[in-house]
Write a protein that holds these residues in place. Structure first.
Motif, PDB file in Angstrom:
ATOM      1  N   ARG A 114      -6.746 -40.917  18.142  1.00 47.56           N
ATOM      2  CA  ARG A 114      -7.972 -40.269  17.636  1.00 47.56           C
ATOM      3  C   ARG A 114      -7.939 -40.191  16.115  1.00 47.56           C
ATOM      4  O   ARG A 114      -8.920 -40.513  15.436  1.00 47.56           O
ATOM      5  CB  ARG A 114      -8.090 -38.871  18.238  1.00 47.56           C
ATOM      6  N   GLU A 115      -6.817 -39.764  15.594  1.00 47.20           N
ATOM      7  CA  GLU A 115      -6.698 -39.648  14.138  1.00 47.20           C
ATOM      8  C   GLU A 115      -6.739 -41.014  13.474  1.00 47.20           C
ATOM      9  O   GLU A 115      -7.371 -41.195  12.419  1.00 47.20           O
ATOM     10  CB  GLU A 115      -5.386 -38.940  13.791  1.00 47.20           C
ATOM     11  N   ILE A 135      -8.312 -43.684  14.281  1.00 48.05           N
ATOM     12  CA  ILE A 135      -9.631 -44.321  14.184  1.00 48.05           C
ATOM     13  C   ILE A 135     -10.615 -43.477  13.373  1.00 48.05           C
ATOM     14  O   ILE A 135     -11.822 -43.737  13.361  1.00 48.05           O
ATOM     15  CB  ILE A 135     -10.225 -44.657  15.565  1.00 48.05           C
ATOM     16  N   GLY A 136     -10.066 -42.464  12.685  1.00 46.38           N
ATOM     17  CA  GLY A 136     -10.882 -41.738  11.718  1.00 46.38           C
ATOM     18  C   GLY A 136     -11.698 -40.592  12.278  1.00 46.38           C
ATOM     19  O   GLY A 136     -12.626 -40.116  11.611  1.00 46.38           O
ATOM     20  N   ASP A 146     -11.970 -36.779  12.969  1.00 44.36           N
ATOM     21  CA  ASP A 146     -11.263 -35.593  12.493  1.00 44.36           C
ATOM     22  C   ASP A 146     -11.473 -34.360  13.377  1.00 44.36           C
ATOM     23  O   ASP A 146     -10.970 -33.282  13.076  1.00 44.36           O
ATOM     24  CB  ASP A 146     -11.645 -35.268  11.053  1.00 44.36           C
ATOM     25  N   ARG A 198     -14.254 -46.653  18.382  1.00 49.71           N
ATOM     26  CA  ARG A 198     -14.448 -47.317  17.107  1.00 49.71           C
ATOM     27  C   ARG A 198     -14.070 -48.762  17.354  1.00 49.71           C
ATOM     28  O   ARG A 198     -12.896 -49.097  17.483  1.00 49.71           O
ATOM     29  CB  ARG A 198     -13.580 -46.718  15.997  1.00 49.71           C
TER      30      ARG A 198
END
Length: 377
Positions: A168-169, A171-172, A174, A282
């Motif tokens: 999760r982190e 692929i940007g 937050d 993403r």
């Protein structure tokens, strides 16, 4: 022909293993990477509502789950006090359909072992002690690195790596789990013969005290209260803290206290909630399960929603000819509103407890959500 030929999955929770099972059965080459050195499941027991049981049947593991767990219908409400008087016997909505019980309790490690065995039987390759450390995307695929080493090209990377997802982190996204202000003690104990379904006590020293049978000789007990800093407690201190908060409850709690005094382990966690807004992907990387959403266990839907994520995603991947925007649009349309409903209802039930709102219609909210969950995802 599936839309994918080769898929990497990060994580071996229920969502990751469910996705591995379905993709492998569809003829897809599946590699599952688990950062932990083994598949040991944390926690004591797990409650599975009917829609979770329906999903497990779709995976082909219902017979094994039924043999390993304890099925029941209905819910008993008791009051605090030495006699633990029964206040109400409530029926449950059979959210999986009439062919399944309304609910089931089972040990978490047993569920993990069943899903793992089925994934291997289907042909998925599972590597423990292997963390997805990076990836690069192209228009048609993902090049994956594990522990700093290249493991090759995949058509899709599924991040099913839990609450604190590194995918999760990476692929940007937050969005992260937020504490709700409540915490829960859990203990795995023996089952008195009188306990045949989930029983909950509202009021007393904590908001909710309860237990759920998980087998002929086992059950797990819970205490839900304000979030406290109990994470550094030793095993003896944890048992003492849980024991102290149970003194106001009678009935089967006498047996639970005896087990705690004999050495049953007490485990403490905080409730969290989050929901990643659309899209969960993403490019050729997508997150599911606890990586995409979490909620307090007030309606016991955490595992169920992760299973539904995996089943919807793999159904689309197995029946579509390509991974395109229409696939993602349908995935998000089928999953995000349903996950949002569960998260918001679960948080609301906890918030009413924090506010000491005695006029809130908790039963009505639970019944309404259960009716909606009776419709397949």
């Amino acid at each position: 022909m599936p839309a994918v030929n080769r898929v990497a999955i990060a994580g071996t929770g229920v969502a990751g293993l469910a996705a591995a099972i379905q993709l492998a059965k569809a003829g897809v080459d599946v590699d599952v990477f688990e950062a932990k050195p083994d598949l040991s499941a944390l926690g004591s027991g797990i409650s599975l509502q009917g829609n979770a049981l329906r999903s497990l049947d779709a995976l082909g593991v219902w017979d094994a789950v039924r043999a390993a767990g304890y099925a029941f219908d209905g819910l008993t409400l008791r009051a605090p006090g030495p006699d633990a008087p029964v206040v109400a016997q409530l029926p449950d909505v059979k959210s999986g359909g009439p062919q399944y019980p309304a609910g089931m309790g089972m040990p978490r490690p047993a569920l993990a072992a069943i899903l793992y065995a089925e994934a291997e039987r289907a042909g998925a390759h599972i590597r423990c002690g292997s963390r997805v450390s990076g990836f690069t995307q192209t228009e048609s695929g993902v090049h994956v690195h594990v522990d700093g080493e290249s493991v090759g090209d995949y058509d899709l990377l599924i991040g099913a790596d839990g609450l604190h997802s590194t995918i999760r982190e990476a692929i940007g996204i937050d969005t992260k789990p937020q504490h709700t202000g409540m915490g829960i003690w859990r203990a795995f104990v023996s089952r008195p013969a009188e306990v045949e379904r989930t029983e909950l006590y509202y009021g007393g020293p904590v908001y909710i005290a309860g237990y759920t049978p998980t087998g002929d000789d086992s059950m797990y007990a819970i205490l839900v209260g304000d979030a406290q800093e109990h994470f550094g407690a030793s095993e003896d201190e944890a048992r003492a803290l849980m024991l102290e908060q149970t003194r106001a409850y009678g009935g089967p709690w006498e047996s639970i206290r005896a087990d705690l005094e004999s050495g049953a382990k007490a485990h403490y966690t905080w409730f969290t909630q989050h929901l990643v807004a659309e899209p969960w992907n993403r490019g050729r990387v997508v997150i599911i399960g606890d990586a995409a959403h979490s909620c307090p266990p007030t309606i016991a839907q955490g595992a169920a929603q992760g299973l539904e994520d995996a089943l919807v995603l793999t159904e689309l991947l197995a029946t579509r000819s390509e991974v395109d925007q229409s696939l993602w649009d349908e995935f998000h349309a089928r999953r995000i509103p349903r996950a949002r409903m569960v998260v918001e209802a679960s948080v609301q039930l906890g918030q009413w407890q924090l506010e000491h709102n005695r006029d809130a219609d908790a039963g009505g909210l639970i019944f309404s959500v259960s009716q909606k969950l009776a419709e397949p995802a």
